[in-house]
Scaffold this motif. Structure first.
Motif, PDB file in Angstrom:
ATOM      1  N   HIS A 161       0.947  -1.307   0.028  1.00  0.00           N
ATOM      2  CA  HIS A 161      -0.124  -0.076   0.097  1.00  0.00           C
ATOM      3  C   HIS A 161       0.833   1.306   0.226  1.00  0.00           C
ATOM      4  CE1 HIS A 161       0.890  -0.052   4.228  1.00  0.00           C
ATOM      5  NE2 HIS A 161       0.679  -1.330   4.115  1.00  0.00           N
ATOM      6  N   ASP A 162       2.119   1.134   0.215  1.00  0.00           N
ATOM      7  CA  ASP A 162       3.226   2.523   0.045  1.00  0.00           C
ATOM      8  C   ASP A 162       3.328   2.905  -1.280  1.00  0.00           C
ATOM      9  OD1 ASP A 162       5.124   0.854  -0.724  1.00  0.00           O
ATOM     10  OD2 ASP A 162       6.113   0.703   1.003  1.00  0.00           O
ATOM     11  N   THR A 163       2.919   1.885  -2.202  1.00  0.00           N
ATOM     12  CA  THR A 163       3.090   2.267  -3.451  1.00  0.00           C
ATOM     13  C   THR A 163       2.116   2.170  -4.616  1.00  0.00           C
ATOM     14  OG1 THR A 163       5.640   1.554  -3.321  1.00  0.00           O
ATOM     15  CG2 THR A 163       4.682   1.493  -5.525  1.00  0.00           C
ATOM     16  N   LEU A 164       1.169   0.917  -4.017  1.00  0.00           N
ATOM     17  CA  LEU A 164       0.360   0.377  -5.247  1.00  0.00           C
ATOM     18  C   LEU A 164      -0.840   1.137  -5.270  1.00  0.00           C
ATOM     19  CD1 LEU A 164      -0.668  -1.476  -7.515  1.00  0.00           C
ATOM     20  CD2 LEU A 164      -0.924  -3.240  -5.515  1.00  0.00           C
ATOM     21  N   ILE A 165      -1.549   1.269  -6.223  1.00  0.00           N
ATOM     22  CA  ILE A 165      -3.126   2.014  -6.268  1.00  0.00           C
ATOM     23  C   ILE A 165      -3.727   1.001  -7.371  1.00  0.00           C
ATOM     24  CG2 ILE A 165      -4.848   3.466  -6.671  1.00  0.00           C
ATOM     25  CD1 ILE A 165      -2.675   5.607  -5.870  1.00  0.00           C
ATOM     26  N   GLN A 166      -4.386   0.040  -7.004  1.00  0.00           N
ATOM     27  CA  GLN A 166      -5.257  -0.820  -7.941  1.00  0.00           C
ATOM     28  C   GLN A 166      -6.585  -0.452  -8.288  1.00  0.00           C
ATOM     29  OE1 GLN A 166      -7.338  -4.209  -6.969  1.00  0.00           O
ATOM     30  NE2 GLN A 166      -6.378  -5.555  -8.533  1.00  0.00           N
ATOM     31  N   LEU A 167      -7.055  -0.285  -9.589  1.00  0.00           N
ATOM     32  CA  LEU A 167      -8.169   0.045  -9.766  1.00  0.00           C
ATOM     33  C   LEU A 167      -8.936  -1.075 -10.470  1.00  0.00           C
ATOM     34  CD1 LEU A 167      -7.333   3.490 -11.918  1.00  0.00           C
ATOM     35  CD2 LEU A 167      -7.577   3.046  -9.325  1.00  0.00           C
ATOM     36  N   TYR A 168     -10.296  -1.267 -10.357  1.00  0.00           N
ATOM     37  CA  TYR A 168     -11.077  -2.385 -10.936  1.00  0.00           C
ATOM     38  C   TYR A 168     -12.503  -1.895 -11.375  1.00  0.00           C
ATOM     39  CZ  TYR A 168     -13.666  -6.716 -10.901  1.00  0.00           C
ATOM     40  OH  TYR A 168     -14.611  -8.030 -11.208  1.00  0.00           O
ATOM     41  N   SER A 169     -13.337  -2.576 -12.102  1.00  0.00           N
ATOM     42  CA  SER A 169     -14.231  -2.173 -12.582  1.00  0.00           C
ATOM     43  C   SER A 169     -15.388  -3.313 -12.645  1.00  0.00           C
ATOM     44  CB  SER A 169     -14.451  -1.849 -13.993  1.00  0.00           C
ATOM     45  OG  SER A 169     -15.845  -1.516 -14.647  1.00  0.00           O
ATOM     46  N   PHE A 170     -16.426  -3.251 -12.040  1.00  0.00           N
ATOM     47  CA  PHE A 170     -17.540  -4.388 -11.920  1.00  0.00           C
ATOM     48  C   PHE A 170     -18.413  -4.406 -13.098  1.00  0.00           C
ATOM     49  CE2 PHE A 170     -16.858  -3.203  -7.667  1.00  0.00           C
ATOM     50  CZ  PHE A 170     -16.743  -4.295  -6.765  1.00  0.00           C
ATOM     51  N   SER A 171     -18.390  -3.350 -13.979  1.00  0.00           N
ATOM     52  CA  SER A 171     -19.080  -3.217 -15.266  1.00  0.00           C
ATOM     53  C   SER A 171     -18.947  -4.364 -16.157  1.00  0.00           C
ATOM     54  CB  SER A 171     -18.783  -1.867 -15.916  1.00  0.00           C
ATOM     55  OG  SER A 171     -19.082  -0.670 -15.038  1.00  0.00           O
ATOM     56  N   LYS A 172     -17.601  -4.561 -16.447  1.00  0.00           N
ATOM     57  CA  LYS A 172     -17.451  -5.808 -17.489  1.00  0.00           C
ATOM     58  C   LYS A 172     -17.732  -7.139 -17.030  1.00  0.00           C
ATOM     59  CE  LYS A 172     -15.670  -2.316 -19.838  1.00  0.00           C
ATOM     60  NZ  LYS A 172     -15.886  -1.135 -18.925  1.00  0.00           N
ATOM     61  N   ALA A 173     -17.631  -7.508 -15.786  1.00  0.00           N
ATOM     62  CA  ALA A 173     -17.862  -8.629 -15.025  1.00  0.00           C
ATOM     63  C   ALA A 173     -19.241  -9.059 -15.132  1.00  0.00           C
ATOM     64  CB  ALA A 173     -16.980  -8.664 -13.641  1.00  0.00           C
ATOM     65  N   TYR A 174     -19.961  -7.970 -14.580  1.00  0.00           N
ATOM     66  CA  TYR A 174     -21.605  -8.420 -14.413  1.00  0.00           C
ATOM     67  C   TYR A 174     -22.385  -7.528 -15.416  1.00  0.00           C
ATOM     68  CZ  TYR A 174     -19.140 -10.008 -10.247  1.00  0.00           C
ATOM     69  OH  TYR A 174     -18.069 -10.817  -9.492  1.00  0.00           O
ATOM     70  N   ARG A 175     -21.729  -6.972 -16.463  1.00  0.00           N
ATOM     71  CA  ARG A 175     -22.869  -6.114 -17.173  1.00  0.00           C
ATOM     72  C   ARG A 175     -23.334  -5.029 -16.540  1.00  0.00           C
ATOM     73  NH1 ARG A 175     -25.513 -11.212 -20.380  1.00  0.00           N
ATOM     74  NH2 ARG A 175     -23.704 -12.442 -21.305  1.00  0.00           N
ATOM     75  N   LEU A 176     -22.602  -4.220 -15.824  1.00  0.00           N
ATOM     76  CA  LEU A 176     -23.276  -3.266 -14.897  1.00  0.00           C
ATOM     77  C   LEU A 176     -22.624  -1.962 -15.511  1.00  0.00           C
ATOM     78  CD1 LEU A 176     -23.099  -4.791 -11.365  1.00  0.00           C
ATOM     79  CD2 LEU A 176     -25.103  -4.576 -12.929  1.00  0.00           C
ATOM     80  N   THR A 177     -22.601  -1.794 -16.744  1.00  0.00           N
ATOM     81  CA  THR A 177     -22.057  -0.519 -17.227  1.00  0.00           C
ATOM     82  C   THR A 177     -22.964   0.734 -16.794  1.00  0.00           C
ATOM     83  OG1 THR A 177     -23.106  -0.893 -19.301  1.00  0.00           O
ATOM     84  CG2 THR A 177     -20.721  -1.697 -18.964  1.00  0.00           C
ATOM     85  N   GLY A 178     -24.175   0.491 -16.921  1.00  0.00           N
ATOM     86  CA  GLY A 178     -24.911   1.705 -16.820  1.00  0.00           C
ATOM     87  C   GLY A 178     -25.189   2.020 -15.260  1.00  0.00           C
ATOM     88  N   HIS A 179     -24.721   1.298 -14.271  1.00  0.00           N
ATOM     89  CA  HIS A 179     -24.981   1.657 -12.943  1.00  0.00           C
ATOM     90  C   HIS A 179     -23.751   1.998 -12.155  1.00  0.00           C
ATOM     91  CE1 HIS A 179     -28.727  -0.742 -12.207  1.00  0.00           C
ATOM     92  NE2 HIS A 179     -28.287  -1.652 -13.117  1.00  0.00           N
TER      93      HIS A 179
END
Length: 391
Positions: free
Chosen positions: A225-243
């Motif tokens: 955590h002193d260096t890393l920032i991880q980003l993630y999306s639920f949109s692609k996995a569960y088809r939640l792009t509009g949410h």
């Protein structure tokens, strides 16, 4: 008189490409093949839609403001599942839920940078990253990649100045499709830590990585955590792009800074979307495995059918997740080629000029094909049309 911040960047590329369709007519015999946007167009599976509807009807607080950093249950689920997936230790206090992965990136940059600071982006880059840096007055430092589309840590290190605040990696890559080897991601992490800057790793497409097991070992480091920032999306996995539901994983201290930005912009992430993401994580692992298998088959179809294009001078530079990144054989620049493909082949794709600095002429020869909504048969049809085009 200084420009407003929005005037410092370019128009949204996907919206620009959609305008190329104005006045066009497509038929059943020759429908439009849209490979311009990396987003599923099908709705979520029925079980998830029912859960969203039931939540809307029966959970009163789902219609109210929630915690700025997201539902505690979802933060805990992300921490638990990601800890297991990566073989490391992630606490719920190190997870924030955001209004999509784009907002997670925006929050990360807001917590890192002031005007005039610098962020290194490998090219071809994800255009929304560049747009946000432009609007903040943060200088984007392009890191050119080779024919394999993989960035070089030593070349990146040579670009670092006293104003550099972060390096951004996207893996599997958008737009290139390539999956960064674990040892390459680790090399960037070690270099970023040694130089006192952040490493932002956008893993929007991690669920469609062709490799089994963890794609990198960064979370096994007790001080990740002193260096890393991880980003993630639920949109692609569960088809939640509009949410609009994403996640940002980093130190609790950095999340406290990001919270100021998130509270000012959206106050809280979409409540129904968060409940949907939580239900998806707990109930859709087998369904998601099927989605991954389908995407991997489409990736294989790209490789299987590409020889027909190679015969006419096209080159496949990268393929993976939702994307194929290609080099076209024409004398015209890719932005002109892309518009002619709409007219002559009824194909909508994005030119490499949208993913490159204007100073890099290689973007004029390159194009991105987003195949998430085109099945194996559709990919063959796409390549047959491209093969027949003469520009």
């Amino acid at each position: 008189m200084p420009l407003p911040r929005t005037a410092t960047t370019f128009a949204p590329p996907v919206m620009e490409a959609r305008r190329w369709l104005e006045g066009m007519t497509f038929t059943e015999d020759r429908p439009l093949i849209n490979v311009s946007q990396a987003a599923p167009v099908d709705p979520p599976p029925e079980g998830l839609r029912r859960h969203i509807a039931e939540t809307a009807l029966t959970v009163a607080e789902a219609h109210l403001y929630g915690p700025v950093l997201g539902l505690p249950e979802l933060r805990d689920e992300v921490a638990t599942q990601f800890s297991a997936a990566y073989g490391g230790e992630i606490a719920a206090a190190q997870v924030a839920i955001t209004s999509g992965c784009n907002q997670a990136f925006c929050a990360a940059i807001m917590s890192l940078c002031g005007e005039g600071d610098e962020v290194i982006l490998p090219t071809p880059w994800y255009f929304n990253h560049k747009m946000w840096l432009d609007m903040l007055g943060v200088t984007t430092v392009p890191l050119a990649t080779g024919r394999d589309l993989l960035p070089d840590p030593e070349r990146a290190a040579a670009l670092i100045t006293d104003r550099t605040r972060a390096i951004v990696l996207v893996t599997p890559n958008n737009p290139g499709g390539v999956e960064y080897p674990a040892e390459l991601v680790r090399a960037f992490f070690d270099m970023a830590r040694a130089r006192g800057i952040a490493l932002i790793v956008d893993e929007t497409y991690r669920d469609f990585d062709s490799r089994s097991g963890a794609p990198h070992d960064l979370f096994t480091d007790p001080d990740w955590h002193d260096t890393l920032i991880q980003l993630y999306s639920f949109s692609k996995a569960y088809r939640l792009t509009g949410h609009r539901v994403g996640a940002m994983i980093t130190s609790a201290a950095r999340l406290a800074e990001a919270e100021k930005f998130l509270d000012t912009v959206t106050i809280c992430p979409n409540q129904l979307g968060q409940h949907a993401a939580l239900w998806g994580m707990r109930n859709l692992s087998q369904w998601l495995a099927g989605e991954r298998a389908e995407i991997l088959d489409r990736r294989a179809a790209i490789s299987d059918h590409f020889p027909m294009l190679e015969a006419t001078g096209w080159k496949l530079m990268g393929v993976g997740a939702y994307f194929a990144y290609v080099e076209h054989p024409f004398d015209a620049p890719s932005d002109e080629v892309a518009q002619k493909l709409v007219q002559e082949a009824h194909v909508l794709t994005l030119p490499g000029t949208m993913f490159m600095p204007a100073s890099d002429a290689s973007g004029q020869r390159q194009m991105r094909i987003a195949f998430a909504n085109v099945d194996r048969a559709g990919i063959q049809t796409l390549f047959e049309r491209l093969k027949a085009v003469q520009i």
